[in-house]
Design a protein around this motif. Structure first.
Motif, PDB file in Angstrom:
ATOM      1  N   LYS A  10       0.734  -1.007   0.050  1.00 50.05           N
ATOM      2  CA  LYS A  10      -0.584  -0.024  -0.160  1.00 50.05           C
ATOM      3  C   LYS A  10       0.789   1.508   0.004  1.00 50.05           C
ATOM      4  O   LYS A  10       0.615   2.330  -0.883  1.00 50.05           O
ATOM      5  N   GLN A  11       1.306   1.211   0.777  1.00 50.97           N
ATOM      6  CA  GLN A  11       2.817   2.471   0.534  1.00 50.97           C
ATOM      7  C   GLN A  11       3.798   2.607   0.036  1.00 50.97           C
ATOM      8  O   GLN A  11       3.067   3.587  -1.225  1.00 50.97           O
ATOM      9  N   GLU A  12       3.884   2.025  -1.669  1.00 54.07           N
ATOM     10  CA  GLU A  12       4.668   2.114  -2.760  1.00 54.07           C
ATOM     11  C   GLU A  12       3.714   2.363  -3.163  1.00 54.07           C
ATOM     12  O   GLU A  12       3.739   2.866  -4.591  1.00 54.07           O
ATOM     13  N   LEU A  13       2.386   1.638  -4.021  1.00 60.82           N
ATOM     14  CA  LEU A  13       1.312   2.308  -4.220  1.00 60.82           C
ATOM     15  C   LEU A  13       1.171   3.369  -3.973  1.00 60.82           C
ATOM     16  O   LEU A  13       0.755   4.392  -5.000  1.00 60.82           O
ATOM     17  N   VAL A  14       0.816   4.008  -2.720  1.00 57.43           N
ATOM     18  CA  VAL A  14      -0.005   5.308  -2.699  1.00 57.43           C
ATOM     19  C   VAL A  14       1.316   6.113  -3.248  1.00 57.43           C
ATOM     20  O   VAL A  14       0.770   7.027  -3.623  1.00 57.43           O
ATOM     21  N   MET A  15       2.680   5.744  -2.603  1.00 57.04           N
ATOM     22  CA  MET A  15       3.727   6.949  -2.741  1.00 57.04           C
ATOM     23  C   MET A  15       4.160   6.843  -4.908  1.00 57.04           C
ATOM     24  O   MET A  15       4.297   8.204  -4.692  1.00 57.04           O
ATOM     25  N   THR A  16       3.867   5.805  -4.688  1.00 53.29           N
ATOM     26  CA  THR A  16       3.403   5.969  -7.197  1.00 53.29           C
ATOM     27  C   THR A  16       2.711   6.492  -7.308  1.00 53.29           C
ATOM     28  O   THR A  16       2.991   7.821  -7.810  1.00 53.29           O
ATOM     29  N   LYS A  17       1.471   6.987  -7.031  1.00 58.07           N
ATOM     30  CA  LYS A  17       0.733   7.785  -7.248  1.00 58.07           C
ATOM     31  C   LYS A  17       0.825   9.242  -7.165  1.00 58.07           C
ATOM     32  O   LYS A  17       0.395   9.969  -7.801  1.00 58.07           O
ATOM     33  N   VAL A  18       1.202   9.382  -5.328  1.00 56.21           N
ATOM     34  CA  VAL A  18       1.820  10.994  -5.066  1.00 56.21           C
ATOM     35  C   VAL A  18       2.935  11.355  -6.670  1.00 56.21           C
ATOM     36  O   VAL A  18       2.531  12.672  -6.535  1.00 56.21           O
ATOM     37  N   ILE A  19       3.498  10.619  -6.591  1.00 54.42           N
ATOM     38  CA  ILE A  19       4.955  10.835  -7.370  1.00 54.42           C
ATOM     39  C   ILE A  19       4.329  11.164  -8.964  1.00 54.42           C
ATOM     40  O   ILE A  19       4.996  11.827  -9.179  1.00 54.42           O
ATOM     41  N   ASP A  20       3.246   9.940  -9.539  1.00 59.62           N
ATOM     42  CA  ASP A  20       2.582  10.357 -10.504  1.00 59.62           C
ATOM     43  C   ASP A  20       2.630  11.874 -10.311  1.00 59.62           C
ATOM     44  O   ASP A  20       2.332  12.726 -11.752  1.00 59.62           O
ATOM     45  N   GLY A  21       1.216  11.987  -9.604  1.00 57.32           N
ATOM     46  CA  GLY A  21       0.833  13.462  -9.517  1.00 57.32           C
ATOM     47  C   GLY A  21       2.036  14.340  -9.447  1.00 57.32           C
ATOM     48  O   GLY A  21       2.261  15.279 -10.349  1.00 57.32           O
ATOM     49  N   LEU A  22       2.876  14.510  -8.781  1.00 54.57           N
ATOM     50  CA  LEU A  22       4.287  15.501  -9.380  1.00 54.57           C
ATOM     51  C   LEU A  22       4.823  15.822 -10.219  1.00 54.57           C
ATOM     52  O   LEU A  22       5.602  16.522 -11.049  1.00 54.57           O
ATOM     53  N   THR A  23       4.573  14.398 -10.766  1.00 56.35           N
ATOM     54  CA  THR A  23       5.533  13.864 -12.318  1.00 56.35           C
ATOM     55  C   THR A  23       4.472  15.332 -13.290  1.00 56.35           C
ATOM     56  O   THR A  23       5.161  16.346 -14.274  1.00 56.35           O
ATOM     57  N   ILE A  24       3.468  14.964 -12.859  1.00 53.22           N
ATOM     58  CA  ILE A  24       2.117  15.764 -13.896  1.00 53.22           C
ATOM     59  C   ILE A  24       2.450  17.277 -13.327  1.00 53.22           C
ATOM     60  O   ILE A  24       2.582  18.215 -14.503  1.00 53.22           O
ATOM     61  N   ILE A  25       2.854  17.529 -12.003  1.00 46.96           N
ATOM     62  CA  ILE A  25       2.971  19.609 -11.676  1.00 46.96           C
ATOM     63  C   ILE A  25       4.138  19.357 -12.942  1.00 46.96           C
ATOM     64  O   ILE A  25       4.105  20.913 -12.785  1.00 46.96           O
ATOM     65  N   SER A  26       5.218  18.859 -12.128  1.00 49.94           N
ATOM     66  CA  SER A  26       6.778  19.102 -13.143  1.00 49.94           C
ATOM     67  C   SER A  26       6.924  19.698 -13.644  1.00 49.94           C
ATOM     68  O   SER A  26       7.549  20.478 -14.836  1.00 49.94           O
ATOM     69  N   ALA A  27       6.103  18.697 -14.920  1.00 50.83           N
ATOM     70  CA  ALA A  27       5.405  18.080 -15.926  1.00 50.83           C
ATOM     71  C   ALA A  27       5.537  19.670 -16.670  1.00 50.83           C
ATOM     72  O   ALA A  27       5.083  20.497 -17.362  1.00 50.83           O
ATOM     73  N   LEU A  28       4.183  20.600 -15.848  1.00 51.26           N
ATOM     74  CA  LEU A  28       3.616  21.694 -15.672  1.00 51.26           C
ATOM     75  C   LEU A  28       4.380  22.890 -16.436  1.00 51.26           C
ATOM     76  O   LEU A  28       4.034  23.455 -16.716  1.00 51.26           O
ATOM     77  N   ILE A  29       5.116  22.745 -14.690  1.00 50.94           N
ATOM     78  CA  ILE A  29       5.598  23.662 -14.712  1.00 50.94           C
ATOM     79  C   ILE A  29       6.872  23.952 -15.318  1.00 50.94           C
ATOM     80  O   ILE A  29       7.262  24.967 -16.137  1.00 50.94           O
ATOM     81  N   ALA A  30       7.676  22.531 -15.975  1.00 50.65           N
ATOM     82  CA  ALA A  30       8.506  22.806 -17.385  1.00 50.65           C
ATOM     83  C   ALA A  30       7.571  23.214 -18.612  1.00 50.65           C
ATOM     84  O   ALA A  30       8.773  23.687 -19.196  1.00 50.65           O
ATOM     85  N   PHE A  31       6.537  22.510 -18.403  1.00 54.38           N
ATOM     86  CA  PHE A  31       6.179  23.393 -19.953  1.00 54.38           C
ATOM     87  C   PHE A  31       6.080  24.865 -19.967  1.00 54.38           C
ATOM     88  O   PHE A  31       6.182  25.429 -21.008  1.00 54.38           O
ATOM     89  N   MET A  32       5.378  25.404 -18.859  1.00 56.56           N
ATOM     90  CA  MET A  32       5.714  27.124 -19.028  1.00 56.56           C
ATOM     91  C   MET A  32       6.352  27.805 -18.728  1.00 56.56           C
ATOM     92  O   MET A  32       6.999  28.415 -19.750  1.00 56.56           O
ATOM     93  N   GLY A  33       7.549  27.121 -17.712  1.00 52.31           N
ATOM     94  CA  GLY A  33       8.455  27.515 -18.565  1.00 52.31           C
ATOM     95  C   GLY A  33       9.516  27.802 -19.711  1.00 52.31           C
ATOM     96  O   GLY A  33       9.935  28.326 -20.387  1.00 52.31           O
ATOM     97  N   LEU A  34       9.404  26.353 -20.196  1.00 55.19           N
ATOM     98  CA  LEU A  34      10.404  26.304 -21.382  1.00 55.19           C
ATOM     99  C   LEU A  34       8.541  26.540 -23.123  1.00 55.19           C
ATOM    100  O   LEU A  34       9.848  27.292 -23.788  1.00 55.19           O
ATOM    101  N   PHE A  35       8.001  26.934 -22.659  1.00 55.93           N
ATOM    102  CA  PHE A  35       6.962  27.508 -23.336  1.00 55.93           C
ATOM    103  C   PHE A  35       8.067  29.058 -23.449  1.00 55.93           C
ATOM    104  O   PHE A  35       7.851  29.606 -24.153  1.00 55.93           O
TER     105      PHE A  35
END
Length: 802
Positions: free
Chosen positions: A671-696
């Motif tokens: 459960k812990q690994e699954l939850v942390m994986t989901k959180v990292i998924d969300g953070l990756t999307i957020i990081s991608a969004l920030i990177a997108f705005m910066g690179l854009f």
């Protein structure tokens, strides 16, 4: 004057809508993630924060050496508590904690069939730990032999209110206890979990659990040490007491003291019945992720601010002509940056308040909201706001100081940095963070799929475990219940057992071994019900002799006459030096002489984090095999569960059976690994969004400053691919540098994280390549938008000013 500065700042914000939105949203999202992760980390580090926390220690033991090293347990023989208190001066108080007593019958005016899980503790439990009393008092608690404490939430659930619970009765076997205190429900950041507290000495003797130092029975033991306590001396004293009573040998490192604050992160300590442990490495990982996301958002803000400032050189020149000094320019640009940052912080707080409940639901624990926390976080935010606003104001001031006014007015927007190292560095940094997070997601998901989908050595699908161990009354109903359940058409097979995976069963005691052997008490239907494979010999049959666990208390000469048939796992066979030809040989598996009649194929009885240790199966005696494993027919589970409830109620006179499905229970280990994986998924999307705005924003800035160059190239006949290559080649170079930096970091992290699993995916070179390709595609897609736009613009519109 301030009003005028703010008005101009607002006009510039509205005029440059795209860049303003990129700046504010990018910084706001980054700050909100930082807030949420910071609150999560502070919550994790706040576990077991009691006033005497630095003096509270738990006794832990090393059962033996397992295949993975020392196997630690948080449960030890409770007889150590009183004797250590008597013989070791450094110990001020002690309390034993035992949560396995089961559910206790509660007499309630609302519902007479309600049960509550009980915990046995000693009177000093309420003084060692910070237990808050709502009704009753710490001084009067457990003064009477038959007194009990109940938490506020449980009192409301059972009796309707805390006041109604006072004076109510509850029963365990023939004993009756009276509730004389209501305590606050333990917070979510407490390792201690309880709803009903009963006096240890009033209940345990009637159960006859710890009658000797060699007893299987164990409990958690906590000590409160004095200020002058020497931990090594206390450790040694406790070890000497065990040795003096015939348990262990000197120097075997069987006993140690564990600090209360370390319990939450002690994943290596098994079988200790504490709430929701965490891996300390996840705190470090999330700290790093929070830092990098914040840094990415801040750098993104700075680079976009500076790129915009570069194009305002003509404005700076005009301001100097009409008399503005460095101070005036600094204040003007500072107010603009401050307005951006304040709006971003407000957005961040709103997003954080929205995200926190989502994270709480995912983690199943309470995390305080931004507005509920102390002021320290806001002080850091205030410092960050002022710092960012000041950084955004530096370039115009430097420009005004170093450049001649005539050059500014002549060059207009062309006047810019001689070096773009900072902007280039920010771009590379954003790419590195994105590549790291994408690789982390790919590896984490692949490992989780491997853990859940690879062969376990048994079939845990459609298997229901019905626990009948909560009271002696239910124990007597197991056989009648099994007989009735066997008549249900949707049930394929039923087995009576002491344990099923995930679970290790009991630990066979033998000081001669340097490894653990786990014990299951089963019947002849167990292998069939769980789909296990017999690789040699035979299974149990109904006529095999059943030996009670109480036989361990018989005199040695009587025990030596007893012989039991056992099955052993493949790993146990290798440890014993057995082969299929050894069937019928004898082995010492504890107190009773055992004859091996069969060898069972290895299976994963716990998480794949752990290696497979030896397992011994014995024919289950009624006092140990108090659970029913039920295999249901696929496709008729809903109807079967309805019939099971009806039969259970008719046989036991109780409406709510204690059950769970094996596959769900097994996946709880991850459960812990699954939850942390989901959180990292969300953070990756957020990081991608920030990177997108910066690179854009930066690619747009890069394209705009080279727009006339692109117009000239088009006039000279350059095609679409030529324009694309010209504008994107610099970003490709930065991407290559980012991948070069990120790759060794990813490889090191993957090896470190995967090494915590005994069973893991193969070296994920392919996964790394796929993650890098995904990051490359995303970055090229982002930067190509402006190059396409540059190609579509009519060269006449670009060159008409020349």
């Amino acid at each position: 004057m301030i009003k005028n500065y703010l008005k101009i700042a607002y006009r510039n914000l509205v005029r440059n809508k795209v860049y303003s939105a990129l700046n504010i949203v990018g910084l706001g999202i980054g700050l909100s993630c930082f807030f949420v992760i910071s609150l999560f980390i502070r919550h994790e580090l706040s576990y077991d924060d009691h006033s005497n926390g630095d003096r509270i220690y738990r006794v832990i033991g090393n059962e033996s050496n397992s295949s993975s090293g020392k196997s630690k347990t948080g449960m030890v023989n409770p007889l150590i508590a009183s004797e250590a208190m008597e013989k070791i001066p450094a110990i001020e108080k002690y309390t034993r904690v035992w949560r396995d007593i089961g559910r206790i019958k509660l007499f309630s005016k609302l519902d007479s069939s309600l049960f509550s899980p009980a915990t046995l503790v000693d009177p000093d439990f309420t003084t060692i730990f910070d237990i808050e009393f709502l009704l009753g008092s710490r001084e009067s608690s457990f003064k009477k032999v038959n007194s009990a404490l109940i938490t506020e939430d449980e009192a409301i659930r059972v009796f309707g209110s805390a006041q109604e619970a006072m004076g109510e009765e509850l029963s365990i076997r023939q004993d009756v206890f009276v509730i004389d205190g209501i305590v606050k429900t333990p917070p979510t950041n407490s390792s201690l979990e309880y709803t009903l507290l009963l006096p240890y000495d009033a209940v345990e003797p009637s159960l006859r659990l710890a009658s000797s130092w060699r007893s299987y029975f164990s409990a958690q033991v906590y000590f409160l040490l004095n200020d002058q306590a020497n931990l090594e001396e206390v450790d040694s004293g406790i070890e000497n007491i065990f040795i003096a009573n015939g348990v262990g040998e000197k120097g075997t490192d069987k006993i140690a003291l564990q600090r209360l604050k370390d319990i939450h992160f002690s994943l290596d300590v098994k079988n200790d019945k504490v709430r929701a442990k965490s891996d300390r490495q996840y705190v470090l990982i999330f700290s790093g992720v929070a830092f990098f996301i914040l840094l990415s958002a801040v750098f993104n803000f700075i680079s976009l601010t500076l790129s915009q400032s570069v194009q305002r050189t003509k404005e700076v020149g005009v301001r100097k002509v009409i008399g503005s000094g460095r101070k005036d320019l600094f204040v003007q640009f500072f107010m603009e940056s401050l307005l951006y940052v304040i709006v971003a912080v407000i957005l961040a707080i709103v997003l954080a308040e929205f995200l926190i409940p989502q994270l709480e639901g995912l983690l199943e624990r309470k995390i305080r909201g931004v507005f509920e926390y102390n002021l320290s976080l806001f002080l850091w935010v205030l410092v960050l706001v002022i710092a960012l606003a000041a950084i955004g104001s530096i370039y115009p001031m430097v420009l005004a100081n170093k450049k001649r006014t005539a050059d500014m007015l002549r060059g207009g927007g062309k006047m810019m940095f001689k070096s773009h190292r900072l902007i280039n560095g920010v771009t590379v940094f954003q790419m590195v963070v994105f590549v790291l997070l994408v690789c982390g997601v790919f590896v984490g998901k692949r490992q989780m799929e491997f853990l859940q989908n690879e062969n376990l050595g048994f079939d845990n699908k459609n298997v229901l475990l019905l626990d009948m161990s909560s009271s002696q009354y239910l124990e007597n109903k197991i056989e009648p219940l099994r007989n009735e359940l066997s008549r249900i058409s949707g049930i394929e097979s039923i087995s009576r057992t002491s344990q099923v995976p995930p679970g290790t069963g009991g630990v066979v005691v033998n000081d001669a071994w340097d490894y653990n052997i786990y014990n299951y008490s089963i019947d002849e239907r167990f292998l069939e019900t769980l789909g296990m494979e017999l690789v040699a010999g035979r299974n149990f049959v109904a006529t095999d002799v059943v030996i009670s666990s109480r036989a361990m208390f018989l005199p040695k000469e009587e025990r030596d006459k007893l012989i039991q048939n056992v099955l052993i796992s493949e790993t146990a066979a290798r440890k014993f030096g057995f082969s299929p030809d050894s069937i019928g040989a004898f082995v010492n598996t504890g107190f009773i002489k055992s004859k091996v009649i069969g060898i069972v194929k290895d299976f994963h009885y716990v998480s794949k984090r752990e290696p497979i240790d030896p397992v011994v199966f014995q024919k289950g005696s009624p006092d140990r095999a108090r659970k029913l494993a039920i295999r249901l027919t696929p496709g008729s589970i809903k109807e079967s569960m309805k019939s099971i409830h009806e039969v259970y109620k008719s046989v036991t006179d109780q409406a709510n059976p204690d059950y769970h499905f094996l596959d769900e229970q097994f996946n709880q280990q991850y459960k812990q690994e699954l939850v942390m994986t989901k959180v990292i998924d969300g953070l990756t999307i957020i990081s991608a969004l920030i990177a997108f705005m910066g690179l854009f924003g930066l690619s747009g800035y890069n394209a705009s400053r080279r727009m006339k160059e692109m117009g000239i190239r088009k006039v000279l006949g350059a095609g679409f691919m030529s324009i694309q290559k010209t504008l994107n080649i610099a970003f490709l170079k930065k991407l290559l540098l980012a991948i070069t930096i990120a790759t060794p970091v990813v490889v090191y992290w993957m090896n470190q994280w995967l090494s915590s699993f005994a069973y893991q995916i193969s070296p994920p070179v392919f996964i790394l390549a796929v993650a890098i390709l995904a990051a490359t595609f995303f970055i090229l897609l982002t930067t190509s938008i402006h190059s396409i736009k540059a190609f579509l613009i009519n060269p006449v519109e670009i060159l008409k000013d020349e």
